[in-house]
Design an enzyme around this catalytic site. Structure first.
Site, PDB file in Angstrom:
ATOM      1  N   PHE A  24      35.319  45.586  25.693  1.00  0.00           N
ATOM      2  CA  PHE A  24      35.856  44.394  26.349  1.00  0.00           C
ATOM      3  C   PHE A  24      34.946  44.007  27.499  1.00  0.00           C
ATOM      4  O   PHE A  24      34.453  44.863  28.232  1.00  0.00           O
ATOM      5  CB  PHE A  24      37.276  44.654  26.884  1.00  0.00           C
ATOM      6  CG  PHE A  24      37.822  43.521  27.715  1.00  0.00           C
ATOM      7  CD1 PHE A  24      38.314  42.371  27.116  1.00  0.00           C
ATOM      8  CD2 PHE A  24      37.833  43.593  29.101  1.00  0.00           C
ATOM      9  CE1 PHE A  24      38.810  41.319  27.872  1.00  0.00           C
ATOM     10  CE2 PHE A  24      38.324  42.547  29.871  1.00  0.00           C
ATOM     11  CZ  PHE A  24      38.813  41.405  29.247  1.00  0.00           C
ATOM     12  N   ARG A  46      34.953  59.073  25.438  1.00  0.00           N
ATOM     13  CA  ARG A  46      35.220  58.750  26.843  1.00  0.00           C
ATOM     14  C   ARG A  46      35.375  57.237  26.974  1.00  0.00           C
ATOM     15  O   ARG A  46      34.472  56.477  26.608  1.00  0.00           O
ATOM     16  CB  ARG A  46      34.073  59.228  27.749  1.00  0.00           C
ATOM     17  CG  ARG A  46      33.883  60.735  27.773  1.00  0.00           C
ATOM     18  CD  ARG A  46      34.967  61.418  28.560  1.00  0.00           C
ATOM     19  NE  ARG A  46      34.783  62.850  28.639  1.00  0.00           N
ATOM     20  CZ  ARG A  46      35.411  63.738  27.876  1.00  0.00           C
ATOM     21  NH1 ARG A  46      36.279  63.317  26.956  1.00  0.00           N
ATOM     22  NH2 ARG A  46      35.180  65.014  28.011  1.00  0.00           N
ATOM     23  N   GLU A  47      36.526  56.801  27.482  1.00  0.00           N
ATOM     24  CA  GLU A  47      36.760  55.389  27.750  1.00  0.00           C
ATOM     25  C   GLU A  47      36.750  55.178  29.257  1.00  0.00           C
ATOM     26  O   GLU A  47      37.419  55.916  29.990  1.00  0.00           O
ATOM     27  CB  GLU A  47      38.096  54.945  27.148  1.00  0.00           C
ATOM     28  CG  GLU A  47      38.127  55.027  25.622  1.00  0.00           C
ATOM     29  CD  GLU A  47      39.461  54.598  25.044  1.00  0.00           C
ATOM     30  OE1 GLU A  47      40.423  54.411  25.828  1.00  0.00           O
ATOM     31  OE2 GLU A  47      39.553  54.450  23.811  1.00  0.00           O
ATOM     32  N   ARG A  73      49.225  42.654  44.754  1.00  0.00           N
ATOM     33  CA  ARG A  73      48.377  43.294  43.750  1.00  0.00           C
ATOM     34  C   ARG A  73      49.133  43.316  42.434  1.00  0.00           C
ATOM     35  O   ARG A  73      50.084  44.070  42.266  1.00  0.00           O
ATOM     36  CB  ARG A  73      47.975  44.695  44.202  1.00  0.00           C
ATOM     37  CG  ARG A  73      47.078  44.716  45.440  1.00  0.00           C
ATOM     38  CD  ARG A  73      45.763  43.986  45.191  1.00  0.00           C
ATOM     39  NE  ARG A  73      44.792  44.176  46.270  1.00  0.00           N
ATOM     40  CZ  ARG A  73      43.558  43.679  46.253  1.00  0.00           C
ATOM     41  NH1 ARG A  73      43.158  42.934  45.223  1.00  0.00           N
ATOM     42  NH2 ARG A  73      42.734  43.890  47.264  1.00  0.00           N
ATOM     43  N   ALA A  85      38.612  44.041  52.240  1.00  0.00           N
ATOM     44  CA  ALA A  85      37.724  44.599  51.234  1.00  0.00           C
ATOM     45  C   ALA A  85      37.341  43.526  50.241  1.00  0.00           C
ATOM     46  O   ALA A  85      37.942  42.445  50.189  1.00  0.00           O
ATOM     47  CB  ALA A  85      38.396  45.770  50.511  1.00  0.00           C
ATOM     48  N   GLU A 101      32.784  39.358  53.437  1.00  0.00           N
ATOM     49  CA  GLU A 101      34.194  39.536  53.104  1.00  0.00           C
ATOM     50  C   GLU A 101      35.072  39.518  54.360  1.00  0.00           C
ATOM     51  O   GLU A 101      36.159  38.936  54.355  1.00  0.00           O
ATOM     52  CB  GLU A 101      34.396  40.842  52.332  1.00  0.00           C
ATOM     53  CG  GLU A 101      33.887  40.809  50.903  1.00  0.00           C
ATOM     54  CD  GLU A 101      34.707  39.912  49.991  1.00  0.00           C
ATOM     55  OE1 GLU A 101      35.832  39.518  50.378  1.00  0.00           O
ATOM     56  OE2 GLU A 101      34.234  39.589  48.894  1.00  0.00           O
ATOM     57  N   GLU A 105      37.807  36.523  54.529  1.00  0.00           N
ATOM     58  CA  GLU A 105      39.217  36.883  54.394  1.00  0.00           C
ATOM     59  C   GLU A 105      39.987  36.841  55.706  1.00  0.00           C
ATOM     60  O   GLU A 105      41.182  36.547  55.716  1.00  0.00           O
ATOM     61  CB  GLU A 105      39.342  38.273  53.765  1.00  0.00           C
ATOM     62  CG  GLU A 105      38.862  38.335  52.323  1.00  0.00           C
ATOM     63  CD  GLU A 105      39.167  39.660  51.662  1.00  0.00           C
ATOM     64  OE1 GLU A 105      39.652  40.587  52.360  1.00  0.00           O
ATOM     65  OE2 GLU A 105      38.939  39.782  50.452  1.00  0.00           O
ATOM     66  N   GLU A 128      33.557  52.765  39.747  1.00  0.00           N
ATOM     67  CA  GLU A 128      33.558  51.995  40.990  1.00  0.00           C
ATOM     68  C   GLU A 128      33.285  52.868  42.214  1.00  0.00           C
ATOM     69  O   GLU A 128      33.908  53.915  42.400  1.00  0.00           O
ATOM     70  CB  GLU A 128      34.897  51.286  41.185  1.00  0.00           C
ATOM     71  CG  GLU A 128      34.961  50.471  42.478  1.00  0.00           C
ATOM     72  CD  GLU A 128      36.317  49.835  42.712  1.00  0.00           C
ATOM     73  OE1 GLU A 128      36.411  48.951  43.579  1.00  0.00           O
ATOM     74  OE2 GLU A 128      37.293  50.214  42.038  1.00  0.00           O
ATOM     75  N   GLU A 147      39.194  30.295  46.147  1.00  0.00           N
ATOM     76  CA  GLU A 147      40.242  29.571  45.440  1.00  0.00           C
ATOM     77  C   GLU A 147      41.126  30.564  44.685  1.00  0.00           C
ATOM     78  O   GLU A 147      40.619  31.467  44.005  1.00  0.00           O
ATOM     79  CB  GLU A 147      39.627  28.572  44.462  1.00  0.00           C
ATOM     80  CG  GLU A 147      40.654  27.720  43.741  1.00  0.00           C
ATOM     81  CD  GLU A 147      40.021  26.701  42.831  1.00  0.00           C
ATOM     82  OE1 GLU A 147      40.778  25.993  42.123  1.00  0.00           O
ATOM     83  OE2 GLU A 147      38.775  26.611  42.803  1.00  0.00           O
TER      84      GLU A 147
END
Length: 204
Positions: A24, A46-47, A73, A85, A101, A105, A128, A147
């Site tokens: 994906f 492994r995914e 969230r 963040a 950022e 923000e 990550e 936006e």
């Protein structure tokens, strides 16, 4: 003292990629399914998610309070309290990302910045890495939210944030680790090297 996590001492644990498949591709997430060879020679699947990386900012007001955000969230179905963040743009310098950022923000600019460290918040299924940056000498200007971005900005004392962690109100991993860094810095155990805000980031 080293914990022995260098490549040589961990060679007997290494899993080697045999084949990689992209299952994906979204706006910024890349989901992979790899076949790997285990240390004993057997094969396994492994995914995982390939992520561009992100930054988190511990923004310190002159009175000692933190600048915090409250943002919905969607995966959790609720609003979450966290440090400012954001994810890295393609090829973006993490320090520049932190400056951008924070300003977009919250509206704040910082006189000085310091790099703390990096955390990996989902090591079983995502690569990550989130860099933690500290900012101080803050001056408030106008926010420039993206936006479709909606969030509240507020301030809180360190004790109020720690109480929120204890009471289960604050559960965000990057905020917990950044708070640990702040505690160790305050105790004099983990020093920070402060530098002036880089010029030209917001005008680029």
């Amino acid at each position: 003292m080293s914990l022995g996590d260098d490549k040589a001492s961990c060679a007997h644990l290494r899993e080697a990629c045999v084949e990689s498949q992209q299952v994906f591709r979204g706006h910024f997430l890349d989901v992979r399914r790899d076949q790997v060879r285990l240390p004993d020679g057997k094969l396994a699947s492994r995914e995982y998610i390939v992520h561009p990386g992100a930054v988190a900012i511990v923004a310190l007001l002159d009175d000692g309070q933190f600048v915090l955000e409250r943002q919905f969230r969607y995966p959790l179905g609720r609003a979450v309290i966290e440090f400012p963040a954001g994810k890295l743009g393609r090829g973006e310098d993490p320090w520049h990302c932190a400056v951008r950022e924070l300003h977009e923000e919250t509206g704040y600019r910082a006189r000085e910045w310091a790099y703390a460290g990096i955390l990996h918040n989902a090591i079983a299924y995502c690569d990550e890495g989130i860099e933690i940056w500290f900012a101080r000498g803050l001056s408030l200007g106008e926010r420039h939210l993206d936006e479709g971005e909606f969030l509240d900005v507020f301030t809180a004392t360190p004790q109020a944030l720690m109480d929120g962690v204890r009471d289960g109100q604050v559960t965000d991993a990057k905020t917990l680790i950044a708070l640990l860094w702040w505690q160790q810095w305050q105790a004099g155990a983990w020093p920070l090297t402060w530098q002036p805000e880089p010029m030209g980031v917001l005008s680029a």
